[in-house]
Scaffold this motif. Structure first.
Motif, mmCIF file in Angstrom:
data_model
loop_
_atom_site.group_PDB
_atom_site.id
_atom_site.type_symbol
_atom_site.label_atom_id
_atom_site.label_comp_id
_atom_site.label_asym_id
_atom_site.label_seq_id
_atom_site.Cartn_x
_atom_site.Cartn_y
_atom_site.Cartn_z
ATOM 1 N N SER A 112 -76.342 -3.215 34.149
ATOM 2 C CA SER A 112 -75.619 -3.628 32.941
ATOM 3 C C SER A 112 -74.394 -4.534 33.225
ATOM 4 C CB SER A 112 -75.339 -2.439 32.259
ATOM 5 O OG SER A 112 -74.767 -2.569 31.008
ATOM 6 N N TRP B 113 -83.098 -7.094 29.056
ATOM 7 C CA TRP B 113 -83.037 -6.300 27.845
ATOM 8 C C TRP B 113 -81.647 -6.549 27.148
ATOM 9 C CZ3 TRP B 113 -79.532 -2.830 25.870
ATOM 10 C CH2 TRP B 113 -80.105 -2.203 24.858
ATOM 11 N N GLY B 114 -81.761 -6.643 25.784
ATOM 12 C CA GLY B 114 -80.493 -6.673 25.131
ATOM 13 C C GLY B 114 -80.427 -6.277 23.799
ATOM 14 N N ASP B 115 -79.597 -5.994 23.201
ATOM 15 C CA ASP B 115 -79.359 -5.409 21.587
ATOM 16 C C ASP B 115 -78.273 -6.385 20.904
ATOM 17 O OD1 ASP B 115 -79.600 -3.611 19.660
ATOM 18 O OD2 ASP B 115 -77.612 -2.946 19.965
ATOM 19 N N HIS C 126 -75.392 -5.650 26.759
ATOM 20 C CA HIS C 126 -75.083 -5.128 25.678
ATOM 21 C C HIS C 126 -74.553 -5.601 24.502
ATOM 22 C CE1 HIS C 126 -70.540 -5.787 25.623
ATOM 23 N NE2 HIS C 126 -70.545 -5.770 26.891
ATOM 24 N N VAL D 239 -84.218 -3.738 35.549
ATOM 25 C CA VAL D 239 -83.770 -4.101 34.135
ATOM 26 C C VAL D 239 -82.321 -4.570 34.093
ATOM 27 C CG1 VAL D 239 -83.692 -3.198 31.685
ATOM 28 C CG2 VAL D 239 -85.508 -2.243 33.005
ATOM 29 N N TRP E 252 -78.593 5.044 27.310
ATOM 30 C CA TRP E 252 -79.697 4.257 27.536
ATOM 31 C C TRP E 252 -80.298 3.876 28.852
ATOM 32 C CZ3 TRP E 252 -84.193 3.215 25.237
ATOM 33 C CH2 TRP E 252 -84.787 2.218 25.535
ATOM 34 N N ASN E 253 -79.152 3.275 29.687
ATOM 35 C CA ASN E 253 -79.350 2.875 30.823
ATOM 36 C C ASN E 253 -79.896 4.064 31.934
ATOM 37 O OD1 ASN E 253 -78.758 0.299 30.273
ATOM 38 N ND2 ASN E 253 -76.623 0.599 30.730
ATOM 39 N N VAL F 121 -81.335 -0.318 37.090
ATOM 40 C CA VAL F 121 -80.839 -0.936 35.726
ATOM 41 C C VAL F 121 -79.268 -1.289 36.261
ATOM 42 C CG1 VAL F 121 -80.036 -0.599 33.625
ATOM 43 C CG2 VAL F 121 -81.955 0.595 34.331
ATOM 44 N N ASP G 30 -74.024 1.403 26.446
ATOM 45 C CA ASP G 30 -75.420 1.556 26.574
ATOM 46 C C ASP G 30 -75.689 2.500 27.886
ATOM 47 O OD1 ASP G 30 -76.179 -0.306 24.813
ATOM 48 O OD2 ASP G 30 -76.183 -1.821 26.235
ATOM 49 N N GLY H 234 -79.643 -5.104 31.941
ATOM 50 C CA GLY H 234 -79.133 -5.235 30.611
ATOM 51 C C GLY H 234 -77.825 -5.764 30.065
#
Length: 322
Positions: free
Chosen positions: A118, A160-162, A89, A85, A104-105, A116, A101, A87
């Motif tokens: 990031s 994955w991103g927010d 942020h 994943v 969450w990670n 993961v 994050d 990621g």
């Protein structure tokens, strides 16, 4: 000033304890976030996960890019390569780091037994578009270039991103496809920032919503693109993926998009899901009722617990872990 919208009761109760975000004074906003993140990191439990930083070669002429890497201790290196994943942020292109994050990670790493990574991309306005996107690309490129040493599967990478991170994830998916790799097998976009024009009904309506509102969205796009560039024909789909034509979306990987009901970014996420579907990209969209931008932070709320479980299931299924 709090908005009169009908929020989920558990989220409404938590609002009094949530800080307002105002990026008018960016130095102050960064300092405030730094204090919050420091406190959160002190309370984090990384049991079962090895965490380290990996320095990836940066874009041409730019600094190297740091990846925060999370590896499950339950999976020994000799047990075979891990899905990933990747990621990205959030923070309106102007705030944040992998630290925001961190919990969450850790959760994704433990629950899915995946690696993961990031990415710590450069922030605007000091580093406007395309700096952040190129950093994200460089980090992902390094994951695949060093897949053997890192023990990962380059064919099983989900993005994955927010918020702004989700916008960058959508842009990165386009960029990877157009540059011939790395291969992205899935993209999971949470409350994505996709459209610099801010002309959707939700962008016009939600001027006073908590955490994020139209003014913050405008300032963030101005910082990322330049105030004189935002909302002009000069903006490319790599900067604002909502600008992509139907032809440009064809051939993208399966996508999951979640949006918050009372969020200025809501409708651009919905519109992007419809555009992907029209381009025959397998796409699912979920609107979380009674929520606002940033509601993910209220982890105990029933609606957020359900959304978290679904996100883990969706990512796990995409990566062969469910």
């Amino acid at each position: 000033m709090r908005s009169p919208h009908t929020f989920d009761p558990e989220l409404a109760a938590a609002l009094a304890m949530m800080p307002e975000v105002d990026i008018t004074d960016l130095a102050a906003a960064r300092a405030a976030q730094g204090r919050q993140v420091t406190a959160a990191l002190a309370a984090s439990d990384s049991a079962g996960v090895d965490v380290c930083d990996f320095l990836a070669p940066g874009p041409p002429g730019a600094p190297d890019v740091t990846l925060r890497v999370y590896r499950p201790q339950s999976r020994a290196r000799g047990a075979g390569p891990l899905p990933v994943v990747y990621g990205i942020h959030g923070g309106g292109f102007v705030l944040g780091s992998p630290d925001v994050d961190h919990d969450w990670n850790l959760l994704l790493c433990r629950e899915l037994e995946v690696l993961v990574a990031s990415v710590d991309y450069r922030l605007a306005p000091e580093h406007p578009f395309p700096a952040a996107l190129e950093d994200c690309y460089a980090g992902l490129r390094a994951l695949t270039d060093y897949a053997g040493a890192l023990g990962v599967r380059p064919d099983r990478i989900a993005l994955w991103g927010d918020s702004a991170g989700a916008g960058l994830a959508a842009a990165l998916t386009l960029l990877c496809r157009d540059r011939g790799g790395p291969a992205v097998c899935f993209q999971h976009l949470c409350s994505p920032a996709l459209d610099d024009r801010l002309e959707t009904p939700s962008a016009r309506l939600f001027t006073d919503t908590p955490v994020w509102n139209r003014d913050n969205a405008r300032r963030s796009w101005d910082a990322y693109l330049g105030a004189e560039v935002r909302a002009t024909a000069a903006v490319s789909a790599y900067a604002a993926p909502a600008r992509a034509t139907a032809e440009a979306l064809a051939g993208l990987p399966p996508t999951y998009i979640s949006v918050m009901e009372f969020d200025p970014l809501r409708d651009e996420g919905v519109d992007y899901a419809h555009a992907l579907t029209s381009a025959s990209v397998p796409t699912r969209i979920r609107m979380l009722p009674g929520t606002f931008h940033g509601a993910w932070a209220v982890e105990h709320a029933t609606v957020i617990r359900g959304a978290t479980e679904e996100a883990i299931h969706v990512l796990g299924t995409a990566l062969g872990r469910r």
